[in-house]
Every structure is written in structure tokens, then in C-alpha cells.
Design an enzyme around this catalytic site. Structure first.
Site, PDB file in Angstrom:
ATOM      1  N   SER A  50       1.506   4.212  -5.033  1.00  0.00           N
ATOM      2  CA  SER A  50       2.110   5.445  -4.524  1.00  0.00           C
ATOM      3  C   SER A  50       3.467   5.183  -3.865  1.00  0.00           C
ATOM      4  O   SER A  50       4.370   4.643  -4.501  1.00  0.00           O
ATOM      5  CB  SER A  50       1.128   6.104  -3.553  1.00  0.00           C
ATOM      6  OG  SER A  50       1.516   7.424  -3.235  1.00  0.00           O
ATOM      7  N   HIS A 100      -6.050   9.738  -7.180  1.00  0.00           N
ATOM      8  CA  HIS A 100      -5.062   8.917  -6.483  1.00  0.00           C
ATOM      9  C   HIS A 100      -5.693   7.711  -5.784  1.00  0.00           C
ATOM     10  O   HIS A 100      -5.056   6.663  -5.654  1.00  0.00           O
ATOM     11  CB  HIS A 100      -4.338   9.790  -5.447  1.00  0.00           C
ATOM     12  CG  HIS A 100      -3.027   9.238  -4.999  1.00  0.00           C
ATOM     13  ND1 HIS A 100      -1.955   9.060  -5.853  1.00  0.00           N
ATOM     14  CD2 HIS A 100      -2.599   8.807  -3.778  1.00  0.00           C
ATOM     15  CE1 HIS A 100      -0.925   8.559  -5.180  1.00  0.00           C
ATOM     16  NE2 HIS A 100      -1.290   8.378  -3.920  1.00  0.00           N
ATOM     17  N   ASP A 105      -5.296  12.753 -10.844  1.00  0.00           N
ATOM     18  CA  ASP A 105      -4.482  12.603  -9.630  1.00  0.00           C
ATOM     19  C   ASP A 105      -3.788  13.921  -9.294  1.00  0.00           C
ATOM     20  O   ASP A 105      -2.989  14.432 -10.077  1.00  0.00           O
ATOM     21  CB  ASP A 105      -3.434  11.500  -9.841  1.00  0.00           C
ATOM     22  CG  ASP A 105      -2.792  11.044  -8.541  1.00  0.00           C
ATOM     23  OD1 ASP A 105      -2.709  11.851  -7.590  1.00  0.00           O
ATOM     24  OD2 ASP A 105      -2.363   9.878  -8.474  1.00  0.00           O
ATOM     25  N   HIS A 145       0.827  -1.216   0.000  1.00  0.00           N
ATOM     26  CA  HIS A 145       0.000   0.000   0.000  1.00  0.00           C
ATOM     27  C   HIS A 145       0.858   1.261   0.000  1.00  0.00           C
ATOM     28  O   HIS A 145       2.090   1.220   0.123  1.00  0.00           O
ATOM     29  CB  HIS A 145      -0.955  -0.008   1.203  1.00  0.00           C
ATOM     30  CG  HIS A 145      -0.273   0.055   2.537  1.00  0.00           C
ATOM     31  ND1 HIS A 145       0.260   1.219   3.053  1.00  0.00           N
ATOM     32  CD2 HIS A 145      -0.051  -0.902   3.482  1.00  0.00           C
ATOM     33  CE1 HIS A 145       0.773   0.991   4.255  1.00  0.00           C
ATOM     34  NE2 HIS A 145       0.608  -0.300   4.533  1.00  0.00           N
TER      35      HIS A 145
END
Length: 477
Positions: free
Chosen positions: A278, A453, A425, A204
Site C-alpha cells: 500500500s 487489502h 480490494d 508496511h
């Protein structure tokens, strides 16, 4: 020149004047706001020192007052060489180096610049006075650029701060790791009943958790995928239900070591696909470079890659790209608050994370549970120490390494590389994905219209699950 031409010239000049004026006003407002925040952070620094002393009997050194002490307060040693810093960890059996970002202790501000100038001026006056008195100010020996500082008598000791600290949340969800006998990350695994053909690791992003994957993608994979793959979603060190040690600096090495220990070693994973979002993309790249023969495919969502121009200081350049000290747009203001101000960001964590149960209740009450609460859980379950160090040591600290990571993947890895980026984003610019494409020409870049995002996954989880399955099938021998 006709009337229409003159009108266009007037309109063009008016727009230019308006644009310049608006930019000047924005710069002026930003300067005033961040000058105030510089001062506020200094006040909060003193406030937390007093509060920590009275509540915990001692305070943890911070980077605005004593950078070396803050870094080495756990008994580690700071080694600085030509502007780059490393942490030396000594144990009974080995010596390890962990790289840290200089943005932790070198963030110029109006208040700090004035303070530094004052200190330098006082030192100059002191030296001048010694010269006038005939004192010897020169050393009879030379000191090279390597400076080793050890600020504690014993090496390898741990901090005496309680877990959690008074400003961190003490609920069972945030501290479930403290009662576990295993010193590993929280891993959510979805495994088939029979023997799996392949493994997939999900990483993540910043201030998130494994729920970003398990609540969206895991339920939407096809029955064939569920019977063919072992799926592993981790809570990174310092986030979610994973350990949040107070003496950790949350370096790339620490994050990778915990992923290897918690997934690759614990579950006997030999080869695997990686899906990362990310900040997690940086760790995914580092992990792929470390295990070049094990990665079957690499799927990156909004990778934060900012090529550093020649002559620029890499870490400082990236910090200003993601946190430009501007009040507009709001995302830039928020990033600047999180990245530049150690004590203001701690205050935000104190208000939001420590009291997350209250905020979750109010959110559910107001929205009547219409909001996706798993996103809130990931956002709330971290400590300031984890977020602060991860932000600087991963995003900023790897600025000079990213090009090397990408070159290694292009030259040494044969796996398929796929990149997804939401067109709307505002957190990570779309250009970052195309920057990766320039370094890895074989990478496939897919821009998703009307997605940002978060909604690049949340809201299109079924479609993305199918896309991932196709990638894994094509990557299999």
C-alpha cells in the site's frame, strides 16, 4: 416492435430513472453530511486550541487557521513557488529542502469557502476605502512568486510540546522509542546464524507496523530462505514502536532518511530486495530510484498509483480519488474523514489510539482472542500528527512524482518487478496495479481472487512466502 421489446425499453428507462434518482439522493446526502462535518471540524479547531492552551500552556498551530504558521512552527521556513511548496531546514552545516503537499492547507469546503469569501470582501472594502481617502495602495517594488515566511525568531528550534502530547497515548509500547539512546526506527530483523547471501527490506502500509510482516511471513519462510536471507521489517517513522516526533512533517525525505539510517547504514546493507504494501509502495519506489544499483527485486502489494490527467492539479486530484467526500461506500466515507478533517481525525485518534488498551481488552473479550491482535497493535500505535502528515505528504504529495518514479524504474533499473493485488480490494482499486503495469511493461501483475487489502497477505501467508522465495531466487545472479 414487439411486446418483449417494449418491455425491455420500459425496464431500461426505469433503471435509468432509478439510477439517476439514487445518484441525486446520494449527492444531496453527501453534501449535507460533509457540510455538517465542515462546521464540526471548525468547532473542534477552537475546542482543541483551548484544551491545548490549558493543558500544555500553548497550542500547536493548525492548517485550517494558519497554514504557514503550522508548517513553520518548528523554526523551519516555507518556500512557495508557483503552487508547489517546500520546507527549508537550516542547520549549522547544510540547507535541505523537503517537499510538502498543498493538500495540508488547501482543502476547499463549504465553511472555508464562505470564510474566504468574507475575508476577501472585507479586504476589498478596506482597499476601496483607502483609495477614496487617497492612500497609496501600490508598492514601488515588485515581489516575485517566491515567498519566504519565517514565523519564529530562531531557526532550527524544536517545539516545546511534551512527548507524548496530551491527546496521544503514553503507554510503554507506543513510547518505547523515547527511552532509547538511538534515534532510529524500530527494526525487526531475522538473520541466519551464518553469513547471509542477500538482504530483504519489508515496508508496511498506512496505519500499520512491522508486525504485518513478522507475524505472517517471517515464521513461514522455508529453512533454506531463513539460512540465506537477512530479513528487515521496519516500523515507519511515526508508527508502531518507531519515533513519533511532534515537530516532524513526515515527508518522503524524512521517511527515506530514517530507513537508510536504520537499515541500510546500521546493518551495512549494500544490495537488497524490497517488499512493500500500500502506502509503503510509494516509499519503496522512491527508495529504489534513489538506490538504482542496489535493488535486486521490487515486490509491490496494492500500489496506490493514480495517473493524473493533463490540466489537473496532481495533489488535489489524488486526494479526491482516495477521499471523494461521499458517504458511500463506507471506505470512501472513512477515507474522506481521515483526509479532509484535521480535527475530526485528531478526535478519532484521541478516542481510539489513546485508549487502545481498553479497545484491545474489549476486542479480546468479545472475540475470545479469535481476532488477529497484531493487526490491532499496528492500527493503534501511531499519533495523529504522524498519520495526518504521512497521509498527505506521501500519498497526495507524491502525486506529481509517481510517473517519474515509475519511468526511472523502467528506464534505469533492471530488477524484476512483481505486483500483487486482491481482487476484492476496496481501499486501493485494482486498476492502480494495471496503471503501474502500463508504466513498467515488464512488471508481472498477479490478481488474487477473493482477497482484499489485508487478506492478500493475512490468511495466505504460506503461499505468499513461497511466491516471494521464488521471486528472490529468480532475481539472483
Amino acid at each position: 416492435m414487439g411486446v418483449i421489446g417494449k418491455s425491455r425499453m420500459v425496464i431500461g428507462k426505469s433503471r435509468t430513472v432509478f439510477s439517476v434518482t439514487a445518484r441525486a439522493v446520494h449527492e444531496a446526502i453527501s453534501f449535507l453530511v460533509f457540510s455538517f462535518l465542515d462546521f464540526l471540524d471548525l468547532v473542534l479547531c477552537l475546542t482543541y486550541k483551548v484544551a491545548d492552551f490549558f493543558i500544555e500552556a500553548e497550542w500547536k498551530p493548525c492548517y485550517c487557521t494558519s497554514a504557514k504558521e503550522a508548517i513553520t512552527s518548528s523554526g523551519k521556513i516555507l518556500v512557495s513557488e508557483q503552487g508547489e511548496s517546500k520546507i527549508v531546514c537550516l542547520s549549522s552545516s547544510k540547507l535541505e529542502l523537503e517537499e510538502i503537499s498543498d493538500t495540508l492547507y488547501s482543502r476547499t469546503s463549504l465553511v472555508s469557502e464562505i470564510s474566504n469569501l468574507t475575508v476577501k470582501e472585507l479586504k476589498r472594502i478596506k482597499i476601496d476605502n483607502k483609495v477614496k481617502k487617497g492612500s497609496c495602495v501600490g508598492n514601488k517594488f515588485s515581489v516575485n512568486s517566491t515567498i519566504v515566511e519565517m514565523l519564529q525568531e530562531k531557526i532550527g528550534g524544536r517545539q516545546s510540546f511534551p512527548v507524548p502530547r496530551w491527546s496521544d497515548c503514553d503507554c510503554q509500547l507506543c513510547n518505547s522509542w523515547a527511552t532509547s539512546s538511538k534515534d532510529t526506527l524500530f527494526v525487526k530483523a531475522q538473520c541466519p546464524k551464518g553469513k547471509a547471501k542477500e538482504d530483504v527490506l519489508f515496508i508496511h502500509g498506512f496505519i500499520s507496523s512491522s508486525a504485518f510482516w513478522t507475524e505472517t511471513l517471517f515464521p513461514n519462510f522455508s529453512d533454506i530462505a531463513k539460512s540465506s536471507y537477512r530479513l528487515f521489517a521496519v516500523d515507519l517513522l511515526g508508527f508502531g514502536r518507531s519515533p513519533k516526533p511532534t515537530d516532524s512533517l513526515y515527508t518522503v525525505k524524512e521517511h527515506l532518511d530514517m530507513i537508510e539510517k536504520s537499515v541500510l547504514e546500521s546493518h551495512n546493507v549494500k544490495s537488497f530486495h524490497i517488499v512493500a504494501h500500500s502506502l509503503g509502495c510509494i516509499l519503496a519506489l522512491a527508495l529504489a530510484v534513489k538506490h538504482p544499483g542496489s535493488v535486486k527485486s521490487l515486490t509491490l502489494l496494492a500500489p496506490p498509483y493514480f495517473p493524473v490527467p493533463k490540466g489537473e492539479h496532481a495533489t488535489q486530484y489524488v486526494m479526491r480519488k482516495i477521499a471523494p467526500r461521499r458517504v458511500w461506500p463506507p471506505i470512501a466515507f472513512g477515507a474522506s474523514m481521515a483526509c479532509w478533517y484535521e480535527h475530526i481525525s485528531r478526535t478519532i485518534c484521541l478516542v481510539i489510539c489513546k485508549n487502545h488498551r481498553v479497545w484491545e481488552f474489549l476486542t479480546k473479550l468479545i472475540t475470545r482472542n479469535r481476532i488477529r491482535t497484531f493487526l490491532l497493535e499496528g492500527f493503534f500505535c501511531h499519533t495523529h500528527n504522524a498519520a495526518w502528515h504521512t497521509l498527505h505528504n506521501i500519498i497526495c504529495g507524491t502525486a506529481s512524482k509517481m510517473e517519474g518514479y515509475l519511468d526511472a524504474i523502467q528506464d534505469n533499473l533492471k530488477c524484476e518487478v512483481n505486483i500483487f493485488h486482491g481482487k476484492n480490494d476496496e481501499v486501493i482499486p485494482l486498476e492502480c496495479s494495471f496503471n503501474v503495469k502500463q508504466k513498467i511493461p515488464r512488471a508481472n501483475v498477479k490478481v488474487i481472487d477473493n482477497k482484499d487489502h489485508i487478506t492478500i497477505v493475512v490468511g495466505r501467508q504460506k503461499a505468499f512466502a513461497r511466491e516471494l522465495e521464488d521471486i528472490w531466487i529468480q532475481s539472483s545472479p
